[in-house]
Scaffold this motif. Structure first.
Motif, short mmCIF file in Angstrom:
data_model
loop_
_atom_site.label_atom_id
_atom_site.label_comp_id
_atom_site.label_asym_id
_atom_site.label_seq_id
_atom_site.Cartn_x
_atom_site.Cartn_y
_atom_site.Cartn_z
N ASN A 1 53.85 20.39 -10.24
CA ASN A 1 52.51 19.99 -9.83
C ASN A 1 52.06 18.80 -10.68
OD1 ASN A 1 52.18 22.19 -7.96
ND2 ASN A 1 51.91 23.51 -9.73
N LEU A 2 51.65 17.74 -10.01
CA LEU A 2 51.14 16.54 -10.69
C LEU A 2 49.80 16.18 -10.10
CD1 LEU A 2 54.40 14.37 -10.60
CD2 LEU A 2 53.52 15.65 -12.55
N GLU A 3 48.94 15.57 -10.93
CA GLU A 3 47.63 15.13 -10.47
C GLU A 3 47.43 13.67 -10.83
OE1 GLU A 3 44.73 17.59 -12.40
OE2 GLU A 3 45.12 19.29 -11.09
N SER A 4 46.78 12.95 -9.94
CA SER A 4 46.39 11.57 -10.25
C SER A 4 45.10 11.62 -11.05
CB SER A 4 46.16 10.78 -8.96
OG SER A 4 44.93 11.17 -8.36
N LEU B 1 44.38 12.90 -6.13
CA LEU B 1 45.59 13.27 -5.40
C LEU B 1 46.36 14.31 -6.19
CD1 LEU B 1 46.81 9.75 -4.23
CD2 LEU B 1 45.37 11.37 -2.99
N HIS B 2 46.90 15.29 -5.47
CA HIS B 2 47.73 16.34 -6.07
C HIS B 2 49.08 16.32 -5.38
CE1 HIS B 2 44.34 18.31 -8.16
NE2 HIS B 2 43.64 17.81 -7.14
N PHE B 3 50.13 16.36 -6.17
CA PHE B 3 51.50 16.41 -5.65
C PHE B 3 52.07 17.77 -6.01
CE2 PHE B 3 56.06 16.13 -6.24
CZ PHE B 3 56.48 15.45 -5.12
N ASN B 4 52.53 18.51 -5.02
CA ASN B 4 53.15 19.82 -5.25
C ASN B 4 54.53 19.82 -4.62
OD1 ASN B 4 50.74 20.92 -6.38
ND2 ASN B 4 49.94 21.15 -4.31
N GLY B 5 55.54 20.15 -5.42
CA GLY B 5 56.89 20.18 -4.90
C GLY B 5 57.71 21.27 -5.56
N ASP B 6 58.66 21.77 -4.82
CA ASP B 6 59.55 22.82 -5.33
C ASP B 6 60.92 22.19 -5.57
OD1 ASP B 6 60.50 25.26 -6.10
OD2 ASP B 6 60.85 25.98 -4.07
N PHE B 7 61.19 21.86 -6.83
CA PHE B 7 62.44 21.19 -7.19
C PHE B 7 63.16 21.95 -8.29
CE2 PHE B 7 59.25 17.87 -6.18
CZ PHE B 7 59.80 17.42 -4.99
N ASN B 8 64.46 21.79 -8.35
CA ASN B 8 65.19 22.39 -9.46
C ASN B 8 64.82 21.62 -10.74
OD1 ASN B 8 67.10 20.20 -10.06
ND2 ASN B 8 68.17 20.77 -8.17
N PRO B 9 65.03 22.23 -11.91
CA PRO B 9 64.58 21.59 -13.16
C PRO B 9 65.16 20.19 -13.40
CG PRO B 9 65.13 23.88 -13.54
CD PRO B 9 65.54 23.57 -12.13
N GLU C 1 49.59 2.14 4.06
CA GLU C 1 50.37 0.94 3.71
C GLU C 1 49.62 0.10 2.68
OE1 GLU C 1 52.99 -2.57 5.82
OE2 GLU C 1 51.48 -1.55 7.02
N SER C 2 48.28 0.04 2.78
CA SER C 2 47.50 -0.77 1.85
C SER C 2 47.39 -0.12 0.47
CB SER C 2 46.10 -1.04 2.41
OG SER C 2 45.37 0.17 2.53
N LEU C 3 47.80 1.14 0.34
CA LEU C 3 47.73 1.85 -0.94
C LEU C 3 49.06 1.83 -1.70
CD1 LEU C 3 45.81 5.05 0.23
CD2 LEU C 3 44.85 2.90 -0.63
N MET C 4 50.11 1.44 -1.02
CA MET C 4 51.45 1.51 -1.60
C MET C 4 51.63 0.53 -2.76
SD MET C 4 53.38 3.77 -0.13
CE MET C 4 52.87 4.98 1.08
N PRO C 5 52.50 0.91 -3.72
CA PRO C 5 52.77 0.00 -4.85
C PRO C 5 53.55 -1.23 -4.40
CG PRO C 5 54.16 1.96 -4.96
CD PRO C 5 53.21 2.17 -3.82
N GLU C 6 53.58 -2.23 -5.27
CA GLU C 6 54.29 -3.48 -4.96
C GLU C 6 55.78 -3.26 -4.73
OE1 GLU C 6 53.54 -6.45 -7.92
OE2 GLU C 6 51.37 -6.29 -7.68
N SER C 7 56.32 -2.18 -5.28
CA SER C 7 57.76 -1.93 -5.16
C SER C 7 58.15 -1.33 -3.81
CB SER C 7 58.22 -1.00 -6.29
OG SER C 7 57.56 0.26 -6.19
N ILE C 8 57.23 -1.32 -2.85
CA ILE C 8 57.56 -0.77 -1.53
C ILE C 8 58.55 -1.70 -0.83
CG2 ILE C 8 55.60 -1.84 -0.37
CD1 ILE C 8 55.48 0.80 1.32
N SER C 9 59.57 -1.10 -0.23
CA SER C 9 60.55 -1.90 0.49
C SER C 9 60.47 -1.66 1.99
CB SER C 9 61.96 -1.62 -0.02
OG SER C 9 62.31 -0.26 0.18
N LYS C 10 59.76 -0.58 2.40
CA LYS C 10 59.67 -0.28 3.84
C LYS C 10 58.44 0.60 4.08
CE LYS C 10 62.48 1.42 7.66
NZ LYS C 10 63.80 1.94 8.04
N THR D 1 49.11 5.13 -8.58
CA THR D 1 48.95 3.86 -7.88
C THR D 1 48.21 4.07 -6.55
OG1 THR D 1 50.94 2.93 -8.85
CG2 THR D 1 50.17 1.90 -6.82
N LEU D 2 48.58 5.11 -5.81
CA LEU D 2 47.89 5.39 -4.55
C LEU D 2 46.40 5.61 -4.81
CD1 LEU D 2 50.24 7.88 -2.64
CD2 LEU D 2 50.00 5.44 -2.26
#
Length: 131
Positions: A2-5, A98-106, A28-37, A122-123
Motif C-alpha cells: 500500500n502506497l499513498e501520494s 491517491l492510494h495504490f494497493n497491490g498484491d505482490f511477492n516481496p 494523459e495530462s497527469l502522466m510523467p515526462e517518462s511516458i512512452s505511450k 507525479t499523478l
C-alpha cells in the motif's frame, strides 16, 4: 503493498475534480515526462507505458461521486488498484490523495515500490495544474 501520494489541495470543487478524474482521457495530462505511450481503449479503460516499463492497462472499476474513483488493473499479471480519494474542503476547494494497493511477492514489491511511489506522486501533484 500500500502506497499513498501526498495530499494535494486544489482550488476547485470536489465535483470539478471528480468530473476531471472520471474522464480517463484526462489521465494523459497527469502522466510523467517518462511516458512512452498513452492510448484510450474505451470510455473506462486506458493503456499507458513508461520508458523501460511494461504496458499497463487501467480500467475504471468503481465510482462514488464526488469522493472516490477506483481504477484497477485490466488483464496482465499484476493485480492492483489506484484509488483517488477526493475530500471537500469548501465549495471551491478540495483535497485529493491517491492510494495504490497491490498484491505482490516481496521481491516484486521491493523492486517496484520506489517507481510506483514516484509515479503516484507525479499523478497527484499534476492534478492542480491540469484542471
Amino acid at each position: 503493498m500500500n502506497l499513498e501520494s501526498p495530499k494535494v489541495s486544489i482550488e476547485k470543487s470536489s465535483e470539478d475534480v471528480f468530473n476531471f478524474l472520471s474522464n480517463i482521457k484526462n489521465f494523459e495530462s497527469l502522466m510523467p515526462e517518462s511516458i512512452s505511450k498513452f492510448e484510450v481503449l474505451s470510455d473506462d479503460t486506458f493503456l499507458f507505458a513508461l520508458k523501460g516499463m511494461p504496458e499497463i492497462i487501467l480500467k475504471k472499476k468503481d465510482v462514488i461521486p464526488p469522493n472516490k474513483i477506483v481504477l484497477g488493473a485490466a488483464g496482465g499479471k499484476l493485480d492492483f488498484s489506484l484509488i483517488a480519494n477526493i475530500d471537500t474542503i469548501s465549495e471551491t476547494s478540495s483535497d485529493v490523495q491517491l492510494h495504490f494497493n497491490g498484491d505482490f511477492n516481496p521481491m516484486m514489491a521491493m523492486m517496484i515500490k520506489g517507481p510506483i511511489g514516484k509515479f503516484i506522486e507525479t499523478l497527484a501533484t499534476s492534478i492542480p495544474k491540469a484542471i
